[in-house]
Scaffold this motif. Sequence first.
Motif, PDB file in Angstrom:
ATOM      1  N   GLY A  21      -2.364 -24.200  91.357  1.00  0.00           N
ATOM      2  CA  GLY A  21      -3.564 -23.446  91.660  1.00  0.00           C
ATOM      3  C   GLY A  21      -3.572 -22.041  91.092  1.00  0.00           C
ATOM      4  O   GLY A  21      -4.402 -21.235  91.483  1.00  0.00           O
ATOM      5  N   GLN A  22      -2.665 -21.742  90.188  1.00  0.00           N
ATOM      6  CA  GLN A  22      -2.632 -20.425  89.571  1.00  0.00           C
ATOM      7  C   GLN A  22      -3.491 -20.442  88.312  1.00  0.00           C
ATOM      8  O   GLN A  22      -3.310 -21.300  87.455  1.00  0.00           O
ATOM      9  N   PRO A  23      -4.442 -19.515  88.180  1.00  0.00           N
ATOM     10  CA  PRO A  23      -5.251 -19.497  86.969  1.00  0.00           C
ATOM     11  C   PRO A  23      -4.413 -19.135  85.744  1.00  0.00           C
ATOM     12  O   PRO A  23      -3.399 -18.471  85.848  1.00  0.00           O
ATOM     13  N   VAL A  24      -4.864 -19.613  84.611  1.00  0.00           N
ATOM     14  CA  VAL A  24      -4.205 -19.360  83.339  1.00  0.00           C
ATOM     15  C   VAL A  24      -5.180 -18.567  82.477  1.00  0.00           C
ATOM     16  O   VAL A  24      -6.383 -18.836  82.488  1.00  0.00           O
ATOM     17  N   SER A  25      -4.693 -17.584  81.718  1.00  0.00           N
ATOM     18  CA  SER A  25      -5.600 -16.777  80.904  1.00  0.00           C
ATOM     19  C   SER A  25      -5.242 -16.857  79.428  1.00  0.00           C
ATOM     20  O   SER A  25      -4.102 -17.128  79.070  1.00  0.00           O
ATOM     21  N   GLN A  26      -6.256 -16.621  78.599  1.00  0.00           N
ATOM     22  CA  GLN A  26      -6.098 -16.637  77.145  1.00  0.00           C
ATOM     23  C   GLN A  26      -7.030 -15.597  76.555  1.00  0.00           C
ATOM     24  O   GLN A  26      -8.235 -15.636  76.788  1.00  0.00           O
ATOM     25  N   ALA A  27      -6.476 -14.654  75.793  1.00  0.00           N
ATOM     26  CA  ALA A  27      -7.301 -13.654  75.104  1.00  0.00           C
ATOM     27  C   ALA A  27      -7.933 -14.292  73.877  1.00  0.00           C
ATOM     28  O   ALA A  27      -7.339 -15.173  73.256  1.00  0.00           O
ATOM     29  N   GLY A  28      -9.146 -13.862  73.559  1.00  0.00           N
ATOM     30  CA  GLY A  28      -9.792 -14.437  72.394  1.00  0.00           C
ATOM     31  C   GLY A  28     -11.100 -13.768  72.031  1.00  0.00           C
ATOM     32  O   GLY A  28     -11.543 -12.825  72.679  1.00  0.00           O
ATOM     33  N   SER A  29     -11.685 -14.296  70.981  1.00  0.00           N
ATOM     34  CA  SER A  29     -12.984 -13.836  70.482  1.00  0.00           C
ATOM     35  C   SER A  29     -13.972 -14.989  70.606  1.00  0.00           C
ATOM     36  O   SER A  29     -13.698 -16.097  70.127  1.00  0.00           O
ATOM     37  N   ILE A  30     -15.107 -14.732  71.227  1.00  0.00           N
ATOM     38  CA  ILE A  30     -16.113 -15.783  71.413  1.00  0.00           C
ATOM     39  C   ILE A  30     -16.796 -16.075  70.084  1.00  0.00           C
ATOM     40  O   ILE A  30     -17.311 -15.177  69.427  1.00  0.00           O
ATOM     41  N   ILE A  83     -22.630 -10.756  72.300  1.00  0.00           N
ATOM     42  CA  ILE A  83     -23.570  -9.859  71.624  1.00  0.00           C
ATOM     43  C   ILE A  83     -22.884  -8.567  71.174  1.00  0.00           C
ATOM     44  O   ILE A  83     -23.116  -8.076  70.072  1.00  0.00           O
ATOM     45  N   ALA A  84     -22.020  -8.020  72.012  1.00  0.00           N
ATOM     46  CA  ALA A  84     -21.326  -6.763  71.694  1.00  0.00           C
ATOM     47  C   ALA A  84     -20.085  -6.984  70.826  1.00  0.00           C
ATOM     48  O   ALA A  84     -19.423  -6.011  70.460  1.00  0.00           O
ATOM     49  N   ARG A  85     -19.792  -8.218  70.518  1.00  0.00           N
ATOM     50  CA  ARG A  85     -18.606  -8.572  69.709  1.00  0.00           C
ATOM     51  C   ARG A  85     -17.323  -8.020  70.322  1.00  0.00           C
ATOM     52  O   ARG A  85     -16.473  -7.448  69.633  1.00  0.00           O
ATOM     53  N   ARG A  86     -17.194  -8.184  71.624  1.00  0.00           N
ATOM     54  CA  ARG A  86     -15.999  -7.749  72.351  1.00  0.00           C
ATOM     55  C   ARG A  86     -15.068  -8.937  72.566  1.00  0.00           C
ATOM     56  O   ARG A  86     -15.514 -10.068  72.715  1.00  0.00           O
ATOM     57  N   ARG A  87     -13.796  -8.646  72.595  1.00  0.00           N
ATOM     58  CA  ARG A  87     -12.817  -9.684  72.920  1.00  0.00           C
ATOM     59  C   ARG A  87     -12.878  -9.956  74.418  1.00  0.00           C
ATOM     60  O   ARG A  87     -13.298  -9.098  75.201  1.00  0.00           O
ATOM     61  N   VAL A  88     -12.457 -11.145  74.782  1.00  0.00           N
ATOM     62  CA  VAL A  88     -12.458 -11.543  76.181  1.00  0.00           C
ATOM     63  C   VAL A  88     -11.085 -12.090  76.554  1.00  0.00           C
ATOM     64  O   VAL A  88     -10.303 -12.483  75.691  1.00  0.00           O
ATOM     65  N   ILE A  89     -10.837 -12.098  77.821  1.00  0.00           N
ATOM     66  CA  ILE A  89      -9.701 -12.836  78.362  1.00  0.00           C
ATOM     67  C   ILE A  89     -10.311 -13.914  79.244  1.00  0.00           C
ATOM     68  O   ILE A  89     -10.919 -13.610  80.273  1.00  0.00           O
ATOM     69  N   MET A  90     -10.219 -15.142  78.796  1.00  0.00           N
ATOM     70  CA  MET A  90     -10.759 -16.274  79.542  1.00  0.00           C
ATOM     71  C   MET A  90      -9.733 -16.665  80.593  1.00  0.00           C
ATOM     72  O   MET A  90      -8.548 -16.831  80.294  1.00  0.00           O
ATOM     73  N   VAL A  91     -10.185 -16.804  81.831  1.00  0.00           N
ATOM     74  CA  VAL A  91      -9.308 -17.204  82.928  1.00  0.00           C
ATOM     75  C   VAL A  91      -9.797 -18.569  83.396  1.00  0.00           C
ATOM     76  O   VAL A  91     -10.974 -18.731  83.735  1.00  0.00           O
ATOM     77  N   VAL A  92      -8.902 -19.557  83.358  1.00  0.00           N
ATOM     78  CA  VAL A  92      -9.290 -20.927  83.687  1.00  0.00           C
ATOM     79  C   VAL A  92      -8.437 -21.480  84.821  1.00  0.00           C
ATOM     80  O   VAL A  92      -7.289 -21.081  85.015  1.00  0.00           O
ATOM     81  N   ILE A 107     -13.973 -14.186  83.463  1.00  0.00           N
ATOM     82  CA  ILE A 107     -14.079 -13.705  82.088  1.00  0.00           C
ATOM     83  C   ILE A 107     -13.903 -12.200  82.138  1.00  0.00           C
ATOM     84  O   ILE A 107     -14.693 -11.505  82.766  1.00  0.00           O
ATOM     85  N   ASN A 108     -12.872 -11.724  81.488  1.00  0.00           N
ATOM     86  CA  ASN A 108     -12.626 -10.293  81.399  1.00  0.00           C
ATOM     87  C   ASN A 108     -13.057  -9.822  80.017  1.00  0.00           C
ATOM     88  O   ASN A 108     -12.551 -10.323  79.013  1.00  0.00           O
ATOM     89  N   VAL A 109     -13.978  -8.888  79.961  1.00  0.00           N
ATOM     90  CA  VAL A 109     -14.458  -8.348  78.680  1.00  0.00           C
ATOM     91  C   VAL A 109     -13.654  -7.090  78.399  1.00  0.00           C
ATOM     92  O   VAL A 109     -13.596  -6.187  79.237  1.00  0.00           O
ATOM     93  N   THR A 110     -13.048  -7.024  77.217  1.00  0.00           N
ATOM     94  CA  THR A 110     -12.204  -5.883  76.882  1.00  0.00           C
ATOM     95  C   THR A 110     -12.940  -4.919  75.959  1.00  0.00           C
ATOM     96  O   THR A 110     -13.957  -5.265  75.366  1.00  0.00           O
ATOM     97  N   SER A 111     -12.412  -3.724  75.833  1.00  0.00           N
ATOM     98  CA  SER A 111     -13.027  -2.730  74.952  1.00  0.00           C
ATOM     99  C   SER A 111     -12.411  -2.751  73.560  1.00  0.00           C
ATOM    100  O   SER A 111     -12.757  -1.952  72.715  1.00  0.00           O
TER     101      SER A 111
END
Length: 112
Positions: A21-30, A83-92, A107-111
Amino acid sequence: MRPIAITLAAAAAALSVPAAGQPVSQAGSITMIRTGWNLDSFAVVTAEPIVNPAGCPTPDGYTSDKSFPGYETFYSAALTAFIARRRVIMVVDDTQCIHDRPKIVGINVTSE
């Protein structure tokens, strides 16, 4: 003394198993946001490989459905990042799939 050793060995083995039950995250570009399938749902596709901790049969994007908490927030965050072309960290979720795809729990949006 033997029952204590067995108890300690069992406790050590239990501590070495990852918690479920622990979420897993992956940084990426949409690269794409998909909607539809005759449902109130969407999927986020990233340039990076899709993580699939729940073993979903179709890991071609991360999905949310309106019936799950956070749907509107996730959709807004995904659109903003795209739209802002920001990287995200997807948490699943590491145990659930939605429509055969990894379930979004954040979904974490990074700067960056």
